[in-house]
Design a protein around this motif. Structure first.
Motif, mmCIF file in Angstrom:
data_model
loop_
_atom_site.group_PDB
_atom_site.id
_atom_site.type_symbol
_atom_site.label_atom_id
_atom_site.label_comp_id
_atom_site.label_asym_id
_atom_site.label_seq_id
_atom_site.Cartn_x
_atom_site.Cartn_y
_atom_site.Cartn_z
ATOM 1 N N GLY A 141 0.786 -1.232 0.000
ATOM 2 C CA GLY A 141 0.000 0.000 0.000
ATOM 3 C C GLY A 141 0.808 1.268 0.000
ATOM 4 O O GLY A 141 0.248 2.362 0.163
ATOM 5 N N GLY A 142 2.081 1.185 -0.209
ATOM 6 C CA GLY A 142 2.913 2.386 -0.222
ATOM 7 C C GLY A 142 3.259 2.820 -1.638
ATOM 8 O O GLY A 142 2.769 2.280 -2.641
ATOM 9 N N TYR A 143 4.143 3.797 -1.734
ATOM 10 C CA TYR A 143 4.553 4.316 -3.037
ATOM 11 C C TYR A 143 5.951 4.928 -2.899
ATOM 12 O O TYR A 143 6.467 5.115 -1.793
ATOM 13 N N SER A 144 6.534 5.274 -4.053
ATOM 14 C CA SER A 144 7.863 5.892 -4.057
ATOM 15 C C SER A 144 7.810 7.166 -4.882
ATOM 16 O O SER A 144 7.051 7.271 -5.860
ATOM 17 N N SER A 145 8.637 8.138 -4.503
ATOM 18 C CA SER A 145 8.674 9.409 -5.228
ATOM 19 C C SER A 145 9.960 10.146 -4.877
ATOM 20 O O SER A 145 10.289 10.303 -3.685
ATOM 21 N N GLY A 146 10.689 10.589 -5.914
ATOM 22 C CA GLY A 146 11.895 11.383 -5.700
ATOM 23 C C GLY A 146 12.954 10.687 -4.878
ATOM 24 O O GLY A 146 13.693 11.340 -4.121
ATOM 25 N N GLY A 147 13.047 9.391 -5.016
ATOM 26 C CA GLY A 147 14.055 8.659 -4.261
ATOM 27 C C GLY A 147 13.638 8.327 -2.849
ATOM 28 O O GLY A 147 14.441 7.758 -2.099
ATOM 29 N N MET A 148 12.399 8.648 -2.485
ATOM 30 C CA MET A 148 11.886 8.336 -1.152
ATOM 31 C C MET A 148 10.827 7.246 -1.262
ATOM 32 O O MET A 148 10.106 7.149 -2.259
ATOM 33 N N PHE A 149 10.736 6.432 -0.238
ATOM 34 C CA PHE A 149 9.750 5.345 -0.188
ATOM 35 C C PHE A 149 8.809 5.628 0.987
ATOM 36 O O PHE A 149 9.274 5.889 2.112
ATOM 37 N N PHE A 150 7.502 5.549 0.727
ATOM 38 C CA PHE A 150 6.511 5.890 1.740
ATOM 39 C C PHE A 150 5.660 4.667 2.058
ATOM 40 O O PHE A 150 5.054 4.068 1.166
ATOM 41 N N MET A 151 5.645 4.336 3.333
ATOM 42 C CA MET A 151 4.862 3.195 3.798
ATOM 43 C C MET A 151 3.721 3.714 4.691
ATOM 44 O O MET A 151 3.941 4.558 5.573
ATOM 45 N N PRO A 152 2.483 3.220 4.460
ATOM 46 C CA PRO A 152 1.349 3.695 5.259
ATOM 47 C C PRO A 152 1.454 3.247 6.719
ATOM 48 O O PRO A 152 1.996 2.178 7.013
ATOM 49 N N ILE A 153 0.910 4.101 7.593
ATOM 50 C CA ILE A 153 0.886 3.786 9.018
ATOM 51 C C ILE A 153 -0.549 3.435 9.385
ATOM 52 O O ILE A 153 -1.463 4.255 9.222
ATOM 53 N N PHE A 154 -0.778 2.250 9.858
ATOM 54 C CA PHE A 154 -2.116 1.806 10.246
ATOM 55 C C PHE A 154 -2.194 1.798 11.774
ATOM 56 O O PHE A 154 -1.372 1.158 12.448
ATOM 57 N N LEU A 155 -3.169 2.496 12.280
ATOM 58 C CA LEU A 155 -3.363 2.591 13.732
ATOM 59 C C LEU A 155 -3.964 1.307 14.279
ATOM 60 O O LEU A 155 -4.627 0.552 13.555
ATOM 61 N N PRO A 156 -3.775 1.048 15.551
ATOM 62 C CA PRO A 156 -4.302 -0.191 16.137
ATOM 63 C C PRO A 156 -5.819 -0.327 15.991
ATOM 64 O O PRO A 156 -6.327 -1.440 15.822
ATOM 65 N N GLY A 157 -6.533 0.776 15.998
ATOM 66 C CA GLY A 157 -7.985 0.676 15.878
ATOM 67 C C GLY A 157 -8.473 0.565 14.453
ATOM 68 O O GLY A 157 -9.681 0.542 14.200
ATOM 69 N N GLY A 158 -7.560 0.488 13.509
ATOM 70 C CA GLY A 158 -7.935 0.358 12.115
ATOM 71 C C GLY A 158 -7.898 1.649 11.345
ATOM 72 O O GLY A 158 -8.189 1.682 10.146
ATOM 73 N N GLY A 159 -7.494 2.728 11.991
ATOM 74 C CA GLY A 159 -7.416 4.005 11.288
ATOM 75 C C GLY A 159 -6.099 4.156 10.527
ATOM 76 O O GLY A 159 -5.159 3.349 10.622
ATOM 77 N N PHE A 160 -6.017 5.213 9.756
ATOM 78 C CA PHE A 160 -4.832 5.488 8.942
ATOM 79 C C PHE A 160 -4.067 6.629 9.609
ATOM 80 O O PHE A 160 -4.638 7.708 9.853
ATOM 81 N N GLY A 161 -2.816 6.430 9.829
ATOM 82 C CA GLY A 161 -2.026 7.419 10.558
ATOM 83 C C GLY A 161 -0.980 8.121 9.715
ATOM 84 O O GLY A 161 -0.050 8.712 10.256
ATOM 85 N N GLY A 162 -1.088 8.068 8.408
ATOM 86 C CA GLY A 162 -0.114 8.753 7.542
ATOM 87 C C GLY A 162 0.929 7.785 6.980
ATOM 88 O O GLY A 162 0.679 6.577 6.825
ATOM 89 N N TYR A 163 2.122 8.350 6.714
ATOM 90 C CA TYR A 163 3.188 7.545 6.089
ATOM 91 C C TYR A 163 4.511 7.746 6.822
ATOM 92 O O TYR A 163 4.815 8.856 7.305
ATOM 93 N N ASN A 164 5.265 6.694 6.858
ATOM 94 C CA ASN A 164 6.667 6.757 7.256
ATOM 95 C C ASN A 164 7.524 6.771 5.986
ATOM 96 O O ASN A 164 7.241 6.051 5.013
ATOM 97 N N SER A 165 8.552 7.596 5.979
ATOM 98 C CA SER A 165 9.415 7.694 4.786
ATOM 99 C C SER A 165 10.767 7.014 5.040
ATOM 100 O O SER A 165 11.287 7.022 6.169
#
Length: 221
Positions: A141-165
């Motif tokens: 579920g992540g993506y890459s851009s400009g030499g950076m890789f972004f992985m989604p952050i999933f919260l314990p309750g099932g929510g979306f918490g953004g991305y880690n690069s």
């Protein structure tokens, strides 16, 4: 007179014919069994023309044989000299090549760097190399851009918490990256050119002088 009536003396042997003082051997004087010797006063016989020619031919053959033996000896000497020179050149070339490769290997080892996956923010900390693999990131579920890789952050309750690069970092020449979770001293985030690069999995990312990327998903910027 007594001389007339008495027996007359004779110097001839009885019953024989008049004999000479010595008996002559009929073979004597014919030269049978006799040897003749040549003393120093005898003049040597002049050699014939055929003998002179034979002697000249023999001397010529001896001279030609001596020349042939000398030429063969010189040829063998030259062959040995060429073999020795060739062997010396071969040994010298082999030693030079060995020294070149040895020096090249040493320089490559001293200038080699290691590629590692690091956090995109804050101090560079070594991360799981899969987080910098484009295929892995996209499949989660992540993506890459400009030499950076972004992985989604999933919260314990099932929510979306953004991305880690995450991004690729490179150690200083001649050093390797520490274990996952450990910080890296003075890392570089620009891929160096003309040097050997390996990743933390032991795979070759780039060979010195060619700048060839592997299939590890390096950004290579």
């Amino acid at each position: 007179m007594a001389d007339q009536d008495g027996p007359q003396r004779s110097d001839q042997p009885a019953g024989g014919s008049p004999a000479d003082e010595t008996q002559v051997n009929p073979d004597e004087g014919q030269g049978r069994g006799r040897m003749r010797y040549q003393d120093d006063s005898t003049t040597p016989r002049e050699p014939t023309l055929a003998e002179k020619r034979a002697r000249v031919a023999a001397e010529k053959r001896q001279e030609e044989q001596a020349r042939a033996e000398l030429a063969e000896q010189e040829r063998k000497t030259q062959v040995r000299r060429r073999v020795m020179v060739g062997g010396g050149v071969t040994v010298g070339v082999v030693a030079l090549v060995a020294a070149f490769y040895s020096g090249s290997a040493y320089r490559a080892e001293q200038t080699a760097v290691q590629e590692f996956c690091a956090t995109g923010q804050g101090p560079a900390t070594v991360q799981n190399p899969d987080l910098c693999d484009e295929n892995y990131v996209q499949s989660h579920g992540g993506y890459s851009s400009g030499g950076m890789f972004f992985m989604p952050i999933f919260l314990p309750g099932g929510g979306f918490g953004g991305y880690n690069s995450y991004r690729y970092g490179y150690t200083q020449p001649g050093t390797t990256a520490p274990p996952v979770g450990q910080p890296v001293s003075n890392p570089s985030f620009t891929k160096p050119a003309g040097t050997n690069i390996t990743n933390t999995k032991g795979q070759t990312v780039q060979r010195g002088g060619f700048g060839i990327n592997s299939k590890s998903g390096s950004s290579g910027s």
